[in-house]
Design an enzyme around this catalytic site. Structure first.
Site, PDB file in Angstrom:
ATOM      1  N   MET A   1      22.652  25.856  13.606  1.00 15.67           N
ATOM      2  CA  MET A   1      23.440  24.765  13.032  1.00 15.67           C
ATOM      3  C   MET A   1      23.244  23.537  13.920  1.00 15.67           C
ATOM      4  O   MET A   1      23.474  23.609  15.123  1.00 15.67           O
ATOM      5  CB  MET A   1      24.930  25.105  13.004  1.00 15.67           C
ATOM      6  CG  MET A   1      25.359  25.991  11.886  1.00 15.67           C
ATOM      7  SD  MET A   1      27.175  25.974  11.697  1.00 15.67           S
ATOM      8  CE  MET A   1      27.705  26.745  13.213  1.00 15.67           C
TER       9      MET A   1
ATOM     10  N   ARG B   1      33.373  30.436  12.318  1.00 18.06           N
ATOM     11  CA  ARG B   1      34.722  30.451  12.913  1.00 18.06           C
ATOM     12  C   ARG B   1      35.304  31.860  12.905  1.00 18.06           C
ATOM     13  O   ARG B   1      35.944  32.284  13.875  1.00 18.06           O
ATOM     14  CB  ARG B   1      35.623  29.468  12.167  1.00 18.06           C
ATOM     15  CG  ARG B   1      35.322  28.029  12.516  1.00 18.06           C
ATOM     16  CD  ARG B   1      36.108  27.026  11.690  1.00 18.06           C
ATOM     17  NE  ARG B   1      35.883  25.678  12.213  1.00 18.06           N
ATOM     18  CZ  ARG B   1      36.383  24.569  11.677  1.00 18.06           C
ATOM     19  NH1 ARG B   1      37.128  24.633  10.583  1.00 18.06           N
ATOM     20  NH2 ARG B   1      36.136  23.390  12.225  1.00 18.06           N
TER      21      ARG B   1
ATOM     22  N   TYR C   1      34.173  25.767  20.954  1.00 12.57           N
ATOM     23  CA  TYR C   1      33.136  25.496  19.956  1.00 12.57           C
ATOM     24  C   TYR C   1      33.534  25.982  18.563  1.00 12.57           C
ATOM     25  O   TYR C   1      34.459  26.757  18.402  1.00 12.57           O
ATOM     26  CB  TYR C   1      31.761  26.000  20.374  1.00 12.57           C
ATOM     27  CG  TYR C   1      31.554  27.469  20.685  1.00 12.57           C
ATOM     28  CD1 TYR C   1      32.410  28.468  20.279  1.00 12.57           C
ATOM     29  CD2 TYR C   1      30.420  27.850  21.408  1.00 12.57           C
ATOM     30  CE1 TYR C   1      32.163  29.784  20.565  1.00 12.57           C
ATOM     31  CE2 TYR C   1      30.160  29.180  21.702  1.00 12.57           C
ATOM     32  CZ  TYR C   1      31.028  30.137  21.279  1.00 12.57           C
ATOM     33  OH  TYR C   1      30.773  31.448  21.560  1.00 12.57           O
ATOM     34  N   GLU C   2      32.818  25.448  17.572  1.00 10.64           N
ATOM     35  CA  GLU C   2      33.146  25.627  16.150  1.00 10.64           C
ATOM     36  C   GLU C   2      34.543  25.091  15.815  1.00 10.64           C
ATOM     37  O   GLU C   2      35.215  25.593  14.919  1.00 10.64           O
ATOM     38  CB  GLU C   2      33.028  27.109  15.732  1.00 10.64           C
ATOM     39  CG  GLU C   2      31.668  27.722  15.969  1.00 10.64           C
ATOM     40  CD  GLU C   2      30.533  26.965  15.319  1.00 10.64           C
ATOM     41  OE1 GLU C   2      30.771  26.203  14.359  1.00 10.64           O
ATOM     42  OE2 GLU C   2      29.384  27.124  15.776  1.00 10.64           O
ATOM     43  N   GLY C   3      34.959  24.074  16.554  1.00 15.39           N
ATOM     44  CA  GLY C   3      36.272  23.467  16.319  1.00 15.39           C
ATOM     45  C   GLY C   3      37.280  23.977  17.326  1.00 15.39           C
ATOM     46  O   GLY C   3      37.581  25.171  17.378  1.00 15.39           O
TER      47      GLY C   3
END
Length: 597
Positions: free
Chosen positions: A162, A298, A439-441
């Site tokens: 990604m 997530r 990471y990933e929010g």
């Protein structure tokens, strides 16, 4: 250093005793998921995790990934392990059969994922991102893109990434500047720089399929003007084999606190005329498509947290059993004992254990719901299950990863001073876990997603439906059994606290969003704690009934009851305090001037 032991007995409890496997086997396309088959999958995965991946964990941490002149070399044994991983079909486990995958349900693949992450989280990141790329191309790519790229991603012959953020953007993807210029042949020339690209460059495979966010000239400003592109490291020739190198270059890799074995790359696109890319789906819908990967990631990062927490717990227990220090408080002699006999060490170990079991059970519940949302024959049930999954994704990601950091820190504490020494291995788990709430929010982003998109937007329908399920579980616990009655009481208080917090969001989000946002992270924690208590209450209910059956492992089921009892008395008891911070804790932060910080 103690070796990793896959927690297969607890997984089997969830699948068999709790009936999760039976539920997924009722879905169309999964009727072959017999007890024997699922047990065989988990046993084989455990062997690979324990025998191949776990020994590489410390090697990856100490050697790390190494960058030289745009190329990245992974740690010793990494490439051979990946080749074995792909050859054994693990990369294809949950992938679509039409592209060479095995089509295993998410319930099963989630448990297998936990094994990879517990054994070696830095290694497991690579196939996790590949699965996300597969899903994005499969769901939104053209037939031609699927035909060209998906089979080799499924087999593991190639890996996927990604490519979202950039140096100036961070989590604000509206600030993405990478551009993609259309070409007469239908391809695009991609220019720009991307940062924090996990496995953006490596030596495990001969090609890497990057999914890249970029803007087409004339696109709208902000997130509405972002498109998604397939940009491979190596272009293909006329026969579909590997051809010339694309204009993608690894500028550097990051020097990180943990997960050293996983290369985190800075990638430059288009330094020599433009990297060739292909549009995925429609123009300007890239962020929407990327969220397919992001939501899958997530959930998987939440599973990373569970695996890391399990590994930290196992290491702490092993140390507590063999470390002889002090006499037992109230013991019959003054002889030195293992520190597992000391009350505070037992408290730490039980806190670690109970939270790991709560997280695993909750993640399995969400994985089962994912399977039901995709495959249940009743459309209304599919919608209901998808609403539950959407609600719980930020909880799984945020709560499980925050727990992982806390549990790994407890593991260091159990080791005492030796936990601060790298040779014991406890510190690595803490360092590796620390990235997972970021990471990933970040947890803050997950919390805003929970209160804004998942509670306020649907007027609390999904949250209230879940609270109703929790109350059913709470009422089903026998109130004439002292142990179950105590769990029932604590769960009742926790559910009430959660309901009050959800009500606060619904009343105030439209008019006072900042006030709600200040309590969003405590609400996410509250949601996780109560949902975990709900799951352990279910497990306690099953374990209590099992104790009355002949020929069962009494020690295992008693431990289940004690674990749920401890969680109710030490973790669920946080709920009343959390709800007060949500309802009343925002005024001071809002009143503080910027200069006063």
């Amino acid at each position: 250093m103690p070796s990793y032991s896959a927690p297969l007995r607890d997984m089997q409890f969830l699948l068999a005793d709790r009936g999760l496997r039976q539920q997924v086997a009722q879905l169309p396309g999964h009727d072959e998921m017999s007890e024997d088959l699922v047990e065989a999958i988990l046993n084989e995965a455990a062997r690979f995790a324990q025998g191949t991946l776990a020994p590489l964990n410390v090697i990856g941490d100490r050697q790390g990934a190494r960058w030289h002149a745009g190329e990245v070399q992974t740690a010793e044994g990494w490439r051979e392990a990946y080749e074995q991983f792909a050859a054994n079909g693990w990369n294809a486990l949950s992938c679509p059969p039409e592209f060479g995958g095995q089509g295993a349900p998410r319930l099963v693949s989630a448990l297998v994922e936990e094994l990879w992450n517990a054994a070696n989280v830095a290694f497991a990141l690579c196939p996790m991102l590949t699965r996300g790329a597969i899903e994005a191309i499969e769901l939104r790519g053209s037939d031609e893109l699927k035909r060209i790229w998906v089979p080799k991603l499924v087999s593991g012959e190639w890996t996927g990434t990604m490519n979202l953020t950039e140096p100036q953007a961070g989590s604000d993807l509206a600030a993405v500047r990478a551009r993609a210029e259309p070409q007469p042949d239908g391809t695009y020339r991609v220019f720009g720089q991307k940062i924090f690209i996990t496995y953006g460059e490596h030596d495990l495979t001969d090609n890497i399929v990057h999914l890249v966010l970029a803007r087409i000239p004339g696109a709208p400003e902000g997130v509405k003007g972002i498109s998604l592109f397939v940009v491979p490291k190596v272009l293909l020739d006329a026969e579909g084999g590997l051809g010339e190198r694309n204009d993608v270059r690894c500028v550097s890799i990051e020097h990180k606190l943990g997960i050293h074995g996983s290369p985190t790359a800075v990638l430059a696109f288009g330094d020599q005329g433009g990297a060739t890319g292909w549009l995925v789906g429609e123009e300007n819908r890239g962020l929407e498509y990327m969220f397919i990967m992001m939501n899958a990631a997530r959930f998987s990062v939440g599973i990373e947290g569970i695996g890391l927490a399990e590994r930290a717990y196992q290491r702490a227990v092993a140390y507590a059993r063999q470390r002889i220090q002090g006499t037992e408080m109230g013991g019959p002699t003054r002889e030195k004992v293992a520190i597992i006999r000391h009350p505070d060490v037992r408290r730490l170990l039980m806190s670690m254990r109970s939270r790991v079991e709560a997280m695993r059970a909750l993640a399995c519940e969400v994985a089962l719901a994912t399977d039901q949302a995709h495959g249940h024959p009743d459309e209304s049930i599919r919608r209901e299950r998808q609403a539950f999954v959407d609600l719980m994704i930020p909880v799984i990601k945020g709560w499980c990863t925050e727990n992982a950091v806390d549990i790994a820190s407890m593991g260091v504490q159990v080791h005492g001073g030796m936990g601060f020494i790298e040779e014991t291995g406890a510190a690595q788990h803490l360092r590796d876990a620390r990235i997972t709430p970021i990471y990933e929010g970040t947890t803050g982003i997950q919390a805003l997603d929970l209160v804004g998109r998942k509670i306020a937007r649907d007027k609390g329908i999904a949250a209230q439906a879940l609270i109703a399920q929790m109350r059913e579980t709470q009422l089903a616990l026998a109130d004439d059994d002292p142990l179950l009655a105590a769990i029932r009481h604590r769960l009742f208080i926790g559910i009430n606290a959660l309901e009050d917090a959800v009500g606060f969001v619904l009343r105030h989000f439209d008019q006072q969003p900042t006030l709600v946002a200040l309590g969003s992270a405590p609400l996410l924690k509250l949601f996780g704690i109560v949902a975990g208590g709900w799951q352990l209450a279910r497990s306690a209910h099953v374990a209590r009934r099992s104790l009355d059956q002949a020929g069962v492992d009494l020690g295992f089921y008693r431990a289940k009851l004690h674990t749920a009892q401890f969680y109710a008395g030490h973790v669920l008891t946080e709920a009343p305090g959390l709800v007060q911070s949500i309802l009343d804790g925002g005024d001071a932060a809002l009143a503080m001037t910027d200069e006063a910080f």
